[in-house]
Design an enzyme around this catalytic site. Structure first.
Site, PDB file in Angstrom:
ATOM      1  NE  ARG A 116      40.098  -3.561   1.297  1.00  0.00           N
ATOM      2  CZ  ARG A 116      39.937  -4.159   2.476  1.00  0.00           C
ATOM      3  NH1 ARG A 116      40.922  -4.848   3.014  1.00  0.00           N
ATOM      4  NH2 ARG A 116      38.784  -4.079   3.114  1.00  0.00           N
ATOM      5  CD  GLN A 152      36.455 -10.045   7.785  1.00  0.00           C
ATOM      6  OE1 GLN A 152      35.338 -10.560   7.780  1.00  0.00           O
ATOM      7  NE2 GLN A 152      36.755  -8.994   7.052  1.00  0.00           N
ATOM      8  CG  ASP A 201      37.489  -0.554   7.941  1.00  0.00           C
ATOM      9  OD1 ASP A 201      38.518  -0.987   7.417  1.00  0.00           O
ATOM     10  OD2 ASP A 201      36.714  -1.265   8.602  1.00  0.00           O
TER      11      ASP A 201
END
Length: 374
Positions: free
Chosen positions: A100, A213, A254
């Site tokens: 990722r 999500q 993130d």
């Protein structure tokens, strides 16, 4: 956090089929909550190899920047069970880093593990890897509990100045709850703390397409913990703000740049614009490993992950007969673009909630006594 009144973390080591503490015990694997099965099925998956952990990270069985970092740390521990030689650990690190690209916690955790292990004799590395991965997990829980405490104080301040109905309405995007961390969460940590403290809170939960999500994970965990919430479409937030139904927006991230720019799930930028236009405070909750001190120009320097078109073109849900089904949404032949993240400029961020306190984006480096590299 609670699942049917039972306390869980999102990842834990196991030996002989049982969860264990990291001591002088023969660890075999780790177990995770498979987030791709939620909310319809609570499923625990055993991860026993490096490749299985890479698959779990890439397919989002585990997701959320802090949890990705913790999972990567355990991936290094799993790799050390096969070989703890320098070359093998370096190869494992490279494979994990490629899984990722956007969440900085993954890089932080892998580099920490590699630096720690390579400084030790080979014969000591396996046990040390499991101990260090466990330490990373425990530290994540502690950081998020501190975020909860600072965020609770902030929510009390917001409630004192904004609420008119007796209920504090909080809007969040994507999932930044305990499922995105080892425990407690980032953006939802203050919400849970407020709920436990007896404050009347209500959460507007963005569905967060394309992987949902919010609808699948945030709504599920809030429900498990008994926090009042309402799922909304991604485009409803601005309307609610215009009509005074949102007191504060709190999201996770993130990656946060040294200048306070925020890279988070696609759609966050639009929420920040709507909040700015309606004078609704917009906060970002992150632990310090999510801050990338080397990045100043986030829009230029952060790699935005482009994910598979099928995430947009298909959706999983439960049919009337109870069966789970994956259904197609798009006309055959339609092209799909699926950027997973966007960048919200620091000028749209009211404040950043960290384990050290709440600050304006421009004060972030000073709070952590970090130089900003231009």
């Amino acid at each position: 956090m609670n699942i049917k009144q039972q306390s869980f973390r999102t990842i834990w080591p196991v030996a002989d089929g049982q969860a264990v503490e990291i001591q002088a015990v023969e660890i075999q694997a780790v177990e995770i909550i498979d987030q791709t099965s939620l909310p319809h099925e609570f499923r625990i998956v055993r991860i026993a190899t490096l490749q299985a952990m890479i698959h779990a990270i890439r397919t989002m069985q585990v997701r959320g920047a802090p949890l990705i970092g913790a999972s990567a740390a355990y991936g290094m521990a799993l790799a050390s069970q096969v070989s703890a030689e320098d070359a093998a650990l370096a190869a494992a690190a490279e494979a994990l880093l490629a899984s990722r690209p956007t969440a900085v916690n993954l890089r932080w955790a892998v580099r920490r593990m590699l630096q720690h292990l390579l400084a030790l004799p080979v014969q000591q590395r396996r046990d040390a890897a499991w101990q260090e991965a466990a330490a990373i997990c425990d530290e994540d829980v502690a950081l998020n509990k501190a975020i909860a405490a600072h965020g609770l104080s902030l929510l009390r301040e917001v409630a004192a100045t904004r609420q008119s109905t007796g209920v504090l309405n909080i809007l969040t995007h994507c999932n930044a709850g305990w499922l995105a961390t080892v425990d407690w969460g980032t953006a939802l940590a203050p919400v849970y703390a407020a709920h436990e403290a007896g404050m009347q809170v209500h959460v507007w939960v963005d569905e967060t397409r394309p992987r949902n999500q919010g609808a699948s994970l945030t709504a599920w965990e809030l429900g498990q913990h008994g926090v009042p919430h309402t799922v909304i479409t991604d485009n409803a937030g601005g309307h609610l703000m215009q009509h005074g139904q949102v007191d504060v927006v709190i999201v996770g991230a993130d990656r946060v740049s040294a200048a306070g720019d925020v890279c988070n799930k696609i759609g966050t930028y639009l929420k920040a614009l709507a909040a700015h236009d309606n004078q609704v405070p917009f906060y970002v909750a992150v632990p310090s490993p999510t801050i990338d001190w080397q990045i100043v120009d986030a829009q230029r320097d952060i790699t935005i992950e482009e994910r598979d078109a099928d995430e947009v073109g298909f959706m999983q849900g439960r049919l009337d007969n109870g069966e789970l089904a994956r259904v197609s949404l798009l006309p055959e032949g339609s092209a799909v673009a699926n950027p997973a993240f966007d960048v919200t400029p620091a000028r749209l961020v009211t404040g950043i909630i960290t384990e050290r306190g709440v600050c304006r984006p421009a004060q972030l480096a000073a709070l952590f006594e970090q130089p900003v590299n231009g």
